[in-house]
Design a protein around this motif. Structure first.
Motif, PDB file in Angstrom:
ATOM      1  N   THR A  42      37.724  51.393-135.023  1.00  0.00           N
ATOM      2  CA  THR A  42      36.813  50.700-134.215  1.00  0.00           C
ATOM      3  C   THR A  42      35.838  49.849-134.978  1.00  0.00           C
ATOM      4  OG1 THR A  42      37.217  52.348-132.427  1.00  0.00           O
ATOM      5  CG2 THR A  42      35.223  51.142-132.435  1.00  0.00           C
ATOM      6  N   GLU A  45      37.209  46.857-136.455  1.00  0.00           N
ATOM      7  CA  GLU A  45      37.439  45.990-135.394  1.00  0.00           C
ATOM      8  C   GLU A  45      35.967  45.160-134.957  1.00  0.00           C
ATOM      9  OE1 GLU A  45      38.698  45.733-130.677  1.00  0.00           O
ATOM     10  OE2 GLU A  45      38.416  47.769-131.634  1.00  0.00           O
ATOM     11  N   TRP A  46      34.928  45.957-134.601  1.00  0.00           N
ATOM     12  CA  TRP A  46      33.638  45.350-134.675  1.00  0.00           C
ATOM     13  C   TRP A  46      33.293  44.129-135.688  1.00  0.00           C
ATOM     14  CZ3 TRP A  46      30.619  50.072-132.813  1.00  0.00           C
ATOM     15  CH2 TRP A  46      31.121  50.623-131.387  1.00  0.00           C
TER      16      TRP A  46
END
Length: 93
Positions: A42, A45-46
């Motif tokens: 995550t 991804e950010w």
């Protein structure tokens, strides 16, 4: 009582150490239970999304600046240079 101050400081230090050790153990157990792989994915991804947005904003700003410069050159009667293209045939491997 000269020893009273020493014992007070020692007790305070001991209490601070116990609180710190307890907090460390609680945090360590929480991290052990946390899905680290999912969290790392995550976060990556950010980071990628942020990078792409920054690249898009930079490209948009570059294009706007190029339009402004072309219009300014046109106003003063100067011919705008053609976009630079690299010669693909001269590329050596």
């Amino acid at each position: 009582m000269p020893g009273h101050g020493f014992f007070t400081k020692a007790a305070t230090t001991l209490l601070t150490g116990l609180v710190g050790a307890t907090a460390y153990e609680v945090l360590r157990k929480a991290v052990a239970k946390a899905p680290l792989h999912g969290t790392a994915v995550t976060a990556a991804e950010w980071g990628l999304r942020g990078t792409r947005r920054a690249e898009e904003a930079a490209e948009s700003a570059r294009l706007k600046l190029a339009d402004i410069m072309a219009e300014a050159r046109e106003r003063i009667g100067e011919e705008a240079p053609t976009p630079a293209l690299t010669d693909i045939e001269d590329h050596e491997h």
